[in-house]
Every structure is written in C-alpha cells, then in structure tokens.
Write a protein that holds these residues in place. Structure first.
Motif, PDB file in Angstrom:
ATOM      1  N   LEU A  27       0.824  -1.247  -0.100  1.00 37.16           N
ATOM      2  CA  LEU A  27       0.142   0.166   0.100  1.00 37.16           C
ATOM      3  C   LEU A  27       0.841   1.161   0.046  1.00 37.16           C
ATOM      4  O   LEU A  27       1.956   1.455   0.657  1.00 37.16           O
ATOM      5  N   SER A  70      -3.070   6.116   3.527  1.00 32.93           N
ATOM      6  CA  SER A  70      -2.253   6.574   2.773  1.00 32.93           C
ATOM      7  C   SER A  70      -1.258   7.561   3.479  1.00 32.93           C
ATOM      8  O   SER A  70      -0.153   7.771   3.076  1.00 32.93           O
ATOM      9  N   ASN A 310      -3.700  -7.323  -3.162  1.00 32.54           N
ATOM     10  CA  ASN A 310      -3.678  -6.163  -3.541  1.00 32.54           C
ATOM     11  C   ASN A 310      -3.341  -6.063  -5.283  1.00 32.54           C
ATOM     12  O   ASN A 310      -2.080  -6.487  -5.134  1.00 32.54           O
ATOM     13  N   THR A 315      -6.105   0.593  -1.749  1.00 34.98           N
ATOM     14  CA  THR A 315      -5.951   1.354  -0.805  1.00 34.98           C
ATOM     15  C   THR A 315      -6.431   0.508   0.527  1.00 34.98           C
ATOM     16  O   THR A 315      -7.060  -0.666   0.373  1.00 34.98           O
TER      17      THR A 315
END
Length: 345
Positions: A27, A70, A310, A315
């Motif tokens: 991520l 993030s 992912n 996210t």
C-alpha cells in the motif's frame, strides 16, 4: 537538532518517508516522521521527543500484518533491531535471544541449521520476531507463545525498559498482553526456550497429507512440507500484495457447531478448548463464493479464500470494504462473525 538526533547512537529520522516497501500489502503510505531503530538504546530519546511534541506514534516491523492508510501522521518507529545468540543451555532446553527486527522465517531456518527444532511448523510466516508474540503467531497446531521464555520491551507508559516473563504475556489464540495494550510496549528482544525433547507435530490435515500414515518425519522434512503447502496456498508478497491470513479462525460453542453441522455436513473444523470448536475461516469464505473474486484493485486469492490481495493500486479503504462484504456474507449465511487479523493503523 532534535534530542533523538543528538543522542550518542542516534536514530535516523526521515521526514515524509514512503512505506510501500515496508508493508506486504504494497500500500502506498507516507510516514510524516520515520525513525529507524537499530538498537534499544535509541528508543528512550525518540519517545521523549514524541512526548514533548505530543505526537501520535506507532511501531512498524516487517509490515506483514498491517493495513496502512495513505498518510501516517506523527512518528513511525521502524524496528530494525537485529542479532541472535544462544544465551545458555541446560539438560532440558536451549535459551535463544533474538532481536525484534530479525526476519521470522530466517530465524526458523537458522534454528534448524543449528540443531534447535520446534519452529518448523511456523516456516514461511512473514514478518519479524518482534511482531510474532504480539499476534501469538501460529500454524499447523503450533503457536509461538509455547516457546517464549521472556520478552524485553520498552514500556511507553512508564518510559522504562521492562522484561515480561511468559506468564505475564497472557498468550491466547492470536492474542497477547501486548495486543491487549496497544500503543504501550515496543518489543526489542525475545528470549526463546527451545526444548531438547522434540516430537513431530503433524496432526493438522493439510500437513498430515504430506506424509505416510506411519511416518515419523524429521524437523527438516516438516519444514520443507510446510514451505510447500504455504507456497501453494499463499501468494508471494513480492509478486502480489497480501498480509497472509486475513481473518482469524472463529471459535464457537459446541452447541452452535452441532447445529451448523446438521446443515453443512462437510463443515471444516478443529477441536479447541473444552466446549469449543474452531472453524476454518477459509472454508466459510469459500462457501460464500468469494474465492478468486475481485473488487476493483483488491480481491480474494484464487488458491486460498482466507487471503485478501492487492492487485495494484489498492488502498486501505478498498481492502476494508472487501473485508466488510465478506464478514457480512459469512455472518448472514453461518451466523458466525469473522475477526480481522492484521492491525489497522
């Protein structure tokens, strides 16, 4: 200069550090202030600075059991404390001291190479030694808590180093005193007690299938068998982002188990504590049709429904959205609530 930078063996401070390489989900996350911790002695100065500036903070090891947003405001402590040594040995066991930043699988291989079996069932579990006791990692009938003698850590509440003996760690299924007290302890070193009396533990079905019925495999053979199983079932984080098993196997009362068994005769389960039964979360998810399914940039691994992946560009919100869909469907179908295993930062 800050106090942490002025200290005699200073922790390296990097502002706005990208952490994509420090989490196995891959991520995109940015730490506002990243401190690289290579020795326990660096921690007090860093924590004093954090307290003075009233910063939020968290600890990150190998990033194999986390879901990162993030942006990570405040301080992120990157634990890179290495080293391992045999402290002593008696007739019953060998005591092994290991730094929190050591890669777990590398330790498993090292102990076998040096004649200290016991960890072979836990081969290829991603992450670091310091994170292992927090989650009380386990696989194929073995949990790391069984082998821990004591843990050295920094207590952020009392701003002091502490040593917690095994009984104070309160190990349970994917649980510990450290997990029950988030944001308090920074594990720096783990001391393992490796018994000299060893016996093969291959009672879990997937592992038992790798050997003949009357087999008495060596630790090395079990290690290779576990690596073979995990390589087939679990994707390589270097190829596709994932955090391994995403949900805990739910433990339910025997009465609920018997009720479910009447409807689902092939229900996969394992004996647990008296009056309890552990269900295979992967089987529950598979029965709900999620295996191999994709939701945008994230999805469920095609070979193991217990693993969320992912595919690129996902996210934390994407992963948690998929997890909610899975949890809701499993609960609606089986009346069982799945618990997320990775830590959500």
């Amino acid at each position: 200069m800050t106090r942490a930078q002025n200290a005699s063996n200073p922790a390296k401070l990097t502002p706005n550090l990208g952490l994509k390489h420090r989490n196995t989900f891959g991520l995109d996350a940015v730490a506002e202030l990243a401190y690289e911790i290579h020795s326990p002695e660096q921690i007090p100065a860093v924590m004093s600075e954090i307290a003075e500036q009233k910063l939020s903070w968290r600890v990150l090891g190998g990033g194999s059991n986390v879901i990162l947003p993030s942006a990570l405001p405040g301080a992120t402590l990157l634990i890179d404390i290495l080293g391992q040594e045999i402290l002593c040995s008696d007739e019953e066991a060998t005591y092994l001291s290991v730094g929190a930043g050591v890669i777990w699988h590398e330790l498993v291989a090292w102990t076998l190479e040096n004649g200290m079996p016991g960890f072979e069932n836990l081969a290829l579990i991603p992450g670091t030694v310091g994170a292992a006791p927090i989650q009380n990692i386990g696989a194929y009938g073995v949990e790391i808590g069984e082998y821990i003698d004591r843990i050295e850590a920094f207590d952020a509440k009392d701003h002091a180093f502490v040593t917690l003996p095994k009984e104070a760690c309160r190990f349970g299924y994917r649980d510990s005193y450290f997990k029950q007290n988030p944001g308090r302890f920074i594990v720096t070193k783990v001391v393992f007690k490796m018994p000299k009396a060893w016996q093969a533990r291959i009672h879990y079905a997937d592992l038992a299938k790798q050997f003949p019925l009357d087999a008495n495999p060596s630790p090395e053979e079990i290690f290779l068998a576990v690596c073979k199983i995990r390589t087939h079932k679990l994707p390589d984080p270097k190829v596709i982002g994932n955090a391994g098993s995403f949900f805990q196997n739910p433990v339910i009362p025997n009465e609920q188990y018997e009720t479910l068994l009447k409807t689902y005769t092939d229900l996969v389960s394992y004996a647990d504590l008296p009056g309890k039964r552990k269900l295979a979360a992967g089987w529950l998810i598979d029965q709900c049709g999620f295996k191999g399914q994709r939701m945008g940039a994230v999805g469920v691994y095609e070979n193991q429904a217990l693993v969320l992946v992912n595919h690129g560009g996902g996210t934390a919100e994407d992963i948690l959205g998929l997890a909610k869909c899975i949890r809701d469907k499993v609960h609606d179908k089986f009346g069982v609530t799945l618990q997320i295993e990775p830590n959500i930062f």
